[in-house]
Design a protein around this motif. Structure first.
Motif, PDB file in Angstrom:
ATOM      1  N   GLU A  60      -0.766   4.874  11.576  1.00 54.26           N
ATOM      2  CA  GLU A  60      -0.645   3.476  11.131  1.00 54.26           C
ATOM      3  C   GLU A  60      -2.010   2.791  11.091  1.00 54.26           C
ATOM      4  OE1 GLU A  60       2.390   2.095  10.016  1.00 54.26           O
ATOM      5  OE2 GLU A  60       2.714   4.251  10.143  1.00 54.26           O
ATOM      6  N   LYS A  61      -2.935   3.301  11.882  1.00 53.90           N
ATOM      7  CA  LYS A  61      -4.320   2.808  11.850  1.00 53.90           C
ATOM      8  C   LYS A  61      -4.972   3.092  10.505  1.00 53.90           C
ATOM      9  CE  LYS A  61      -7.653   2.681  15.234  1.00 53.90           C
ATOM     10  NZ  LYS A  61      -8.247   2.856  16.552  1.00 53.90           N
ATOM     11  N   ARG A  62      -4.535   4.180   9.873  1.00 52.73           N
ATOM     12  CA  ARG A  62      -5.171   4.623   8.635  1.00 52.73           C
ATOM     13  C   ARG A  62      -4.590   3.907   7.417  1.00 52.73           C
ATOM     14  NH1 ARG A  62      -5.715  11.102   8.885  1.00 52.73           N
ATOM     15  NH2 ARG A  62      -6.983  10.600   7.059  1.00 52.73           N
ATOM     16  N   ARG A  63      -3.294   3.627   7.446  1.00 50.72           N
ATOM     17  CA  ARG A  63      -2.670   2.817   6.391  1.00 50.72           C
ATOM     18  C   ARG A  63      -1.407   2.200   6.998  1.00 50.72           C
ATOM     19  NH1 ARG A  63       1.023   4.674   7.649  1.00 50.72           N
ATOM     20  NH2 ARG A  63       2.409   6.327   6.946  1.00 50.72           N
ATOM     21  N   PRO A  64      -1.187   0.908   6.755  1.00 51.61           N
ATOM     22  CA  PRO A  64      -0.037   0.249   7.372  1.00 51.61           C
ATOM     23  C   PRO A  64       1.254   0.559   6.621  1.00 51.61           C
ATOM     24  CG  PRO A  64      -1.280  -1.304   6.028  1.00 51.61           C
ATOM     25  CD  PRO A  64      -1.991   0.009   5.921  1.00 51.61           C
ATOM     26  N   LEU A  94      -3.284   6.021  -3.341  1.00 51.06           N
ATOM     27  CA  LEU A  94      -2.757   4.755  -3.852  1.00 51.06           C
ATOM     28  C   LEU A  94      -2.943   4.719  -5.367  1.00 51.06           C
ATOM     29  CD1 LEU A  94      -2.955   1.344  -2.288  1.00 51.06           C
ATOM     30  CD2 LEU A  94      -3.899   1.505  -4.563  1.00 51.06           C
ATOM     31  N   ILE A 150      -2.351  12.937   1.259  1.00 49.72           N
ATOM     32  CA  ILE A 150      -2.948  14.110   0.631  1.00 49.72           C
ATOM     33  C   ILE A 150      -3.508  14.983   1.754  1.00 49.72           C
ATOM     34  CG2 ILE A 150      -4.637  14.939  -1.054  1.00 49.72           C
ATOM     35  CD1 ILE A 150      -2.389  13.152  -2.272  1.00 49.72           C
ATOM     36  N   LEU A 167      -5.839  14.086   4.699  1.00 46.75           N
ATOM     37  CA  LEU A 167      -7.198  13.736   4.256  1.00 46.75           C
ATOM     38  C   LEU A 167      -7.335  12.245   3.994  1.00 46.75           C
ATOM     39  CD1 LEU A 167      -7.844  16.677   1.779  1.00 46.75           C
ATOM     40  CD2 LEU A 167      -8.762  16.391   4.092  1.00 46.75           C
ATOM     41  N   TYR A 168      -6.384  11.694   3.278  1.00 46.82           N
ATOM     42  CA  TYR A 168      -6.385  10.262   2.952  1.00 46.82           C
ATOM     43  C   TYR A 168      -5.044   9.916   2.329  1.00 46.82           C
ATOM     44  CZ  TYR A 168      -8.255  12.825  -1.063  1.00 46.82           C
ATOM     45  OH  TYR A 168      -8.477  13.775  -2.022  1.00 46.82           O
ATOM     46  N   TRP A 169      -4.831   8.635   2.097  1.00 49.72           N
ATOM     47  CA  TRP A 169      -3.591   8.119   1.530  1.00 49.72           C
ATOM     48  C   TRP A 169      -3.831   7.829   0.044  1.00 49.72           C
ATOM     49  CZ3 TRP A 169       1.292   7.574   3.229  1.00 49.72           C
ATOM     50  CH2 TRP A 169       2.148   6.700   2.537  1.00 49.72           C
ATOM     51  N   ILE A 209       0.842  -1.212   0.000  1.00 52.56           N
ATOM     52  CA  ILE A 209       0.000   0.000   0.000  1.00 52.56           C
ATOM     53  C   ILE A 209       0.871   1.255   0.000  1.00 52.56           C
ATOM     54  CG2 ILE A 209      -1.483   1.359   1.574  1.00 52.56           C
ATOM     55  CD1 ILE A 209      -3.028  -1.240   2.176  1.00 52.56           C
TER      56      ILE A 209
END
Lengths: 248, 248
Positions: free
Chosen positions: B231-235, B170, B158, B166-168, B147
């Protein structure tokens, strides 16, 4: 109460139209992957969890499975499945797949196509699947990819002003559980699980992982549905093949 | 020519400072996960691929491993490792891990901590690892999560105008291969591989998957590095434990 979107008349009609078009993510991405994961069906007994209108059940019969049992929560789907499938070597049960209670039969192959993301108790289901498999039996399932189900706000292609897809937004990866989505109707519930949960739950329930697929589109699919090229950018599905292992 | 960023003086000094601070992703996410994946080191022989300054080698010795061999491409790292590690039960080799050529030894445990994303030929390395393991030996490695490595443009959080994440983002998931990143110095090369490649290559080389971890931070880490809550949001990492299986 288990969710049963497929008996909602609006959903059922739209979904039926979609599947009968033969131009779907199932036809060009998911089904080819699931089928490629099955080595040989000849003489095998098969259980199909979430069989819908029985398309895969008929595929198994055409490929010489000795017997196939299809299970689906939707009455409308099971009705269709019975109409479309010749009597004899297949049966159908209308029930939520996590509630099935079969004590007198075991199977060589259990498959589940894009149904498991609707199931809340994954561990419970995997445990049932194990108990329903013969020694050395295989379990093959497809589910929505964790990359797709992770973010709670589920419309994830971030676009520029002209509608070009810039990237895929991912978030909330480790917050497993409910995701709510509009899909023909409001409030379709899916369950997000991480890759590690999908895999480790199989292992702790006595399965050996045989293969993981993150399928892309077939070339026919790329011709007929050009947007499937985006599967290269982020996978929609994951397919896992696992064998019941001798040691638990 | 294998990439050797760790002998770049700028990189080496910055990296050394970072690791000696004890306040790193390694300390609070990756190392706890790798260590939790190892059941028992007592009396075991261990090979550490990408050993750096030998921290994990010393951890193995403290936990009663009978012998540890550390391998690292960086002369500076190996120098430090030799200085910091008591003679006797450990040796160090300065070589690219994919070039090691050990014919007279096999190991009970092979570990590799955040080194495999620097290696171009993953299949070749896994094949070597298999040959270097004793019967029933285990291979445990951590690597950057697919990811994280997928999108070619690698700065992926972002943010809004105020710097909130806001988000990761991909993208490019199925385009495996080189990724270039600034990390203390320009042009650090990493290799992106999908989850399915990471797992299936192990299986086709005769490994049985034992466990996959996508570790989050320890509670100490959340106190000392509050940003690790992300890390909870993306590993950031994935840790895979696999056992050499009897059947190939």
């Amino acid at each position: 109460m288990k969710q049963n979107i497929y008996d909602n008349p609006t959903f059922f009609n739209e979904y039926k139209k979609l599947r009968e078009s033969g131009i779907t993510y199932n036809d060009f991405i998911e089904q080819p992957a699931v089928k490629s994961a099955i080595s040989c069906l000849e003489g095998k007994t098969v259980l199909d969890l979430g069989c819908g209108t029985g398309e895969f059940v008929r595929y198994c019969l055409e490929n010489k499975a000795s017997y196939v049992l299809g299970v689906d929560i939707s009455k409308k789907m099971i009705e269709q499945a019975k109409i479309k499938t010749e009597n004899g070597k297949a049966d159908f049960i209308c029930a939520p797949i996590e509630d099935i209670n079969i004590t007198d039969q075991k199977f060589d192959v259990i498959i589940s196509s894009l149904a498991i993301h609707y199931i809340e108790d994954y561990d419970g289901l995997i445990n049932k699947v194990r108990n329903l498999l013969n020694y050395d039996g295989v379990f093959i399932f497809s589910t929505e990819h964790p990359i797709v189900t992770a973010r709670k706000e589920m419309d994830n292609w971030i676009k520029d002003g002209e509608g070009n897809k810039l990237y895929w937004a991912l978030d909330d990866y480790h917050e497993e559980g409910k995701r709510e989505q509009h899909w023909y109707i409001e409030g379709v519930i899916k369950y997000h699980r991480t890759i590690s949960t999908l895999v480790n739950t199989l292992i702790t329930n006595g399965f050996k992982i045989e293969e993981i697929q993150e399928p892309q589109s077939t070339s026919e699919g790329l011709n007929k549905m050009p947007k499937l090229v985006n599967e290269k950018r982020r996978p929609s599905f994951i397919v896992i093949k696992a064998q019941k292992s001798c040691v638990t």
